[in-house]
Design an enzyme around this catalytic site. Structure first.
Site, PDB file in Angstrom:
ATOM      1  N   PHE A  76       0.803  -1.171  -0.127  1.00 50.04           N
ATOM      2  CA  PHE A  76       0.236   0.176   0.036  1.00 50.04           C
ATOM      3  C   PHE A  76       0.766   1.337   0.055  1.00 50.04           C
ATOM      4  O   PHE A  76       1.702   1.258   0.959  1.00 50.04           O
ATOM      5  CB  PHE A  76      -0.639   0.113   1.387  1.00 50.04           C
ATOM      6  CG  PHE A  76      -1.979   1.197   1.270  1.00 50.04           C
ATOM      7  CD1 PHE A  76      -3.007   0.989   0.323  1.00 50.04           C
ATOM      8  CD2 PHE A  76      -1.774   2.132   2.056  1.00 50.04           C
ATOM      9  CE1 PHE A  76      -3.983   2.309   0.459  1.00 50.04           C
ATOM     10  CE2 PHE A  76      -2.833   2.988   2.332  1.00 50.04           C
ATOM     11  CZ  PHE A  76      -3.974   2.966   1.215  1.00 50.04           C
ATOM     12  N   ASP A 124       0.986  -5.441   8.145  1.00 48.69           N
ATOM     13  CA  ASP A 124      -0.157  -4.532   8.197  1.00 48.69           C
ATOM     14  C   ASP A 124      -1.532  -5.240   8.043  1.00 48.69           C
ATOM     15  O   ASP A 124      -1.695  -6.045   6.966  1.00 48.69           O
ATOM     16  CB  ASP A 124      -0.065  -3.597   6.981  1.00 48.69           C
ATOM     17  CG  ASP A 124      -1.001  -2.371   6.951  1.00 48.69           C
ATOM     18  OD1 ASP A 124      -2.292  -2.703   7.457  1.00 48.69           O
ATOM     19  OD2 ASP A 124      -0.795  -1.307   6.711  1.00 48.69           O
ATOM     20  N   TYR A 159     -11.653   1.364  10.327  1.00 54.39           N
ATOM     21  CA  TYR A 159     -12.448   1.747   9.708  1.00 54.39           C
ATOM     22  C   TYR A 159     -13.042   0.904   8.368  1.00 54.39           C
ATOM     23  O   TYR A 159     -13.837   1.035   7.791  1.00 54.39           O
ATOM     24  CB  TYR A 159     -12.529   3.193   9.050  1.00 54.39           C
ATOM     25  CG  TYR A 159     -11.422   3.529   8.318  1.00 54.39           C
ATOM     26  CD1 TYR A 159     -11.124   3.271   7.027  1.00 54.39           C
ATOM     27  CD2 TYR A 159     -10.210   4.185   8.920  1.00 54.39           C
ATOM     28  CE1 TYR A 159     -10.122   3.741   6.335  1.00 54.39           C
ATOM     29  CE2 TYR A 159      -9.072   4.522   8.406  1.00 54.39           C
ATOM     30  CZ  TYR A 159      -9.099   4.290   6.883  1.00 54.39           C
ATOM     31  OH  TYR A 159      -7.969   4.587   6.014  1.00 54.39           O
ATOM     32  N   LYS A 160     -12.211  -0.138   8.326  1.00 54.23           N
ATOM     33  CA  LYS A 160     -12.488  -1.206   6.934  1.00 54.23           C
ATOM     34  C   LYS A 160     -13.281  -2.265   7.663  1.00 54.23           C
ATOM     35  O   LYS A 160     -14.582  -1.949   7.747  1.00 54.23           O
ATOM     36  CB  LYS A 160     -11.251  -1.601   6.461  1.00 54.23           C
ATOM     37  CG  LYS A 160     -10.532  -0.378   5.891  1.00 54.23           C
ATOM     38  CD  LYS A 160      -9.030  -0.880   5.276  1.00 54.23           C
ATOM     39  CE  LYS A 160      -8.552   0.447   4.491  1.00 54.23           C
ATOM     40  NZ  LYS A 160      -7.102   0.235   4.218  1.00 54.23           N
ATOM     41  N   ARG A 178     -12.981  -3.194  -7.475  1.00 58.04           N
ATOM     42  CA  ARG A 178     -13.007  -4.184  -6.319  1.00 58.04           C
ATOM     43  C   ARG A 178     -14.324  -4.410  -5.851  1.00 58.04           C
ATOM     44  O   ARG A 178     -15.090  -3.542  -5.630  1.00 58.04           O
ATOM     45  CB  ARG A 178     -11.946  -3.566  -5.382  1.00 58.04           C
ATOM     46  CG  ARG A 178     -10.597  -3.124  -5.726  1.00 58.04           C
ATOM     47  CD  ARG A 178      -9.742  -2.908  -4.367  1.00 58.04           C
ATOM     48  NE  ARG A 178     -10.498  -1.581  -3.246  1.00 58.04           N
ATOM     49  CZ  ARG A 178      -9.994  -1.223  -2.353  1.00 58.04           C
ATOM     50  NH1 ARG A 178      -8.767  -1.908  -1.680  1.00 58.04           N
ATOM     51  NH2 ARG A 178     -10.508  -0.244  -1.716  1.00 58.04           N
TER      52      ARG A 178
HETATM   53  C1  LIG Z   1      -6.449   1.466   4.637  1.00 55.41           C
HETATM   54  C2  LIG Z   1      -4.937   1.322   4.844  1.00 55.41           C
HETATM   55  C3  LIG Z   1      -4.198   2.154   5.386  1.00 55.41           C
HETATM   56  C4  LIG Z   1      -4.795   3.271   5.887  1.00 55.41           C
HETATM   57  O1  LIG Z   1      -4.205   4.320   6.490  1.00 55.41           O
HETATM   58  P1  LIG Z   1      -4.575   5.280   7.129  1.00 55.41           P
HETATM   59  O2  LIG Z   1      -3.456   6.179   7.897  1.00 55.41           O
HETATM   60  O3  LIG Z   1      -5.879   5.104   7.854  1.00 55.41           O
HETATM   61  O4  LIG Z   1      -5.093   6.447   6.212  1.00 55.41           O
HETATM   62  C5  LIG Z   1      -2.860   1.844   5.872  1.00 55.41           C
HETATM   63  N1  LIG Z   1      -2.242   0.728   5.314  1.00 55.41           N
HETATM   64  C6  LIG Z   1      -2.973  -0.222   4.319  1.00 55.41           C
HETATM   65  C7  LIG Z   1      -2.260  -1.375   3.959  1.00 55.41           C
HETATM   66  C8  LIG Z   1      -4.299   0.043   4.204  1.00 55.41           C
HETATM   67  O5  LIG Z   1      -5.121  -0.867   3.384  1.00 55.41           O
END
Ligand SMILES: *Cc1c(COP(=O)(O)O)cnc(C)c1O
Length: 451
Positions: free
Chosen positions: A166, A236, A261-262, A410
């Site tokens: 990411f 992560d 939040y996911k 997705r």
């Molecule tokens: C959604 C996501 C994030 C989100 O990071 P924020 O700091 O909350 O914006 C980070 N890493 C991964 C792999 C994600 O999917």
């Protein structure tokens, strides 16, 4: 004294165990192997209804406030709203803050909310309650963990990550690199990570489930490879926690983090969570050493002395209002059998895949996710040259998935609230839009600020 609403962070018993409220549990009487799909011939919408009728998780959908007429397959970007969230926020704001004022740090136990919520999340990732804490955003947590990992392996100079990680995770690593001249970030293809771990690597930084393709890495194997070379791992879990059971301690993971939040449904920008294996707690040193991570914040000493355990990973004052929806969501997650969540997610993905394979005539559509469910998380990705417009047409049709640059659509399956009929309706809509070119309307080409 003001009267406080019966809204509480989970309390602890004298021996430190968390007392949790039991919200609507899934129906334990129903058997778990109820998601088997029939052969193609008898796979119709009626059958999907029947699957929903015998789904042991089905009652959990009522815990969410979903708009009518919408099929929501984007819970891996922003989870749905728990019904109890608004009430919980209102209670925190009006009663705890409004009436309790500063006293609520003690009377409403605000001060221990980060650990309390962490301990409730812990079983979802296979760790002990005192190995997790809720704080900051995922990106900020990652900064702290990368620095802490480098200090655990201070004689080494490389962070190893994969090319498809990411972007924010890579950006944060680059930020650490700008602070620490001599630090190297080595990026290799995901399938080459194992061979690339040598004795210069301090930390292996990977996202367990790829945000784009949904491909899942082998946490157990890569963690073992890292340890064999003396490195620590940072996983992560943003697309893992709440999507299927995660077993961090069984895999021997050192450090992990993820998004609130996911699949966790904590609301937009909800705080994230951090895990550190207990064996590392005493050596943990993170760079944003603020007062909430101090052993005695209210002694107001001039020198920083870290708190014991995970508390030292905190920096500043916890965001109490932002924690309230996450608390409401964790009430729902309490007692949910994640194995069942996984079974349902696999069945829903398989259903979607089969329907698209059989009903979609567009030769330009191709699957970007592994076909084998064991190698995936809980979403499917497809490539198509017109993916952006196709997704806009689907959203106009009430089917919400999302688009990722340059050409990926997705579709995520969130078994707490996705029904099999929703999957049927979504797959049918995808095929309809592609088969008749329903995406070609110019209004579907315009890009919004957030894609
Ligand atoms: C959604 C996501 C994030 C989100 O990071 P924020 O700091 O909350 O914006 C980070 N890493 C991964 C792999 C994600 O999917």
């Amino acid at each position: 004294m003001p009267k406080f609403a019966a809204i509480r962070w989970p309390r602890r018993t004298a021996d430190g165990k968390c007392i949790r409220s039991r919200v609507v549990p899934y129906d334990e009487r129903k058997p778990s192997m109820s998601f088997a799909l029939p052969d193609q011939h008898s796979l119709d919408r009626e059958f999907c209804r029947a699957l929903d009728a015998r789904d042991p998780l089905a009652s959990l959908r009522a815990e969410f406030d979903l708009p009518p007429g919408v099929v929501y397959l984007d819970g891996m970007s922003l989870g749905a709203l728990p019904r109890a969230a608004a009430e919980r926020v209102r209670a925190v704001v009006e009663c705890e803050w409004g009436r309790g004022l500063v006293r609520s740090w003690n009377t409403a136990e605000w001060i221990s909310a980060p650990e309390d919520l962490g301990s409730r999340l812990a079983p979802m990732i296979g760790v002990d309650g005192d190995e997790v804490i809720v704080a900051d955003s995922t990106s900020v947590c990652l900064f702290k963990l990368i620095c802490a990992a480098l200090r655990l392996r201070s004689e080494r100079t490389v962070i190893l990550t994969d090319e498809s990680n990411f972007p924010s995770d890579a950006y944060v690593a680059q930020g650490v690199q700008r602070l620490l001249p001599g630090l190297e970030i080595r990026r290799v293809p995901a399938d080459a990570v194992g061979q690339a771990i040598d004795r210069q690597v301090a930390a292996v930084l990977l996202t367990h489930v790829d945000y784009k393709t949904g491909a899942q890495l082998d946490m157990s194997e890569i963690t073992a490879q890292a340890h064999a070379a003396g490195a620590v791992v940072i996983w992560d879990l943003s697309h893992s926690t709440g999507a299927f059971p995660v077993e961090l301690n069984e895999c021997g993971v050192d450090l992990a983090l993820g998004c609130g939040y996911k699949y966790l449904n904590g609301g937009p920008g909800a705080p994230a969570y951090l895990f550190v294996a207990r064996r590392h707690h005493d050596a943990l040193d993170q760079p944003i050493s603020g007062w909430m991570g101090h052993v005695a914040p209210f002694a107001f000493d001039a020198e920083f002395v870290p708190a014991q355990g995970m508390r030292r990973m905190l920096s500043g004052t916890p965001p109490i209002v932002a924690l309230a929806p996450l608390a409401a969501s964790l009430d729902i997650w309490h007692d949910v059998d994640l194995q069942l969540v996984r079974e349902k997610s696999v069945a829903q993905s398989e259903l979607f895949l089969r329907l698209v394979e059989n009903q979609c005539a567009d030769p330009e559509l191709c699957l970007a996710s592994p076909r084998n469910s064991e190698l995936r998380g809980s979403h499917l990705a497809y490539r198509h040259p017109q993916s952006y417009a196709v997704m806009q047409a689907l959203i106009a049709d009430g089917v919400i998935g999302d688009f990722r640059d340059p050409d990926v659509m997705r579709f995520g399956f969130t078994p707490l609230y996705s029904r099999f009929v929703d999957v049927w309706d979504a797959a049918t809509a995808v095929c309809r839009v592609l088969n008749v070119g329903g995406w070609s309307d110019p209004r579907f080409q315009r890009r919004a600020a957030v894609t």
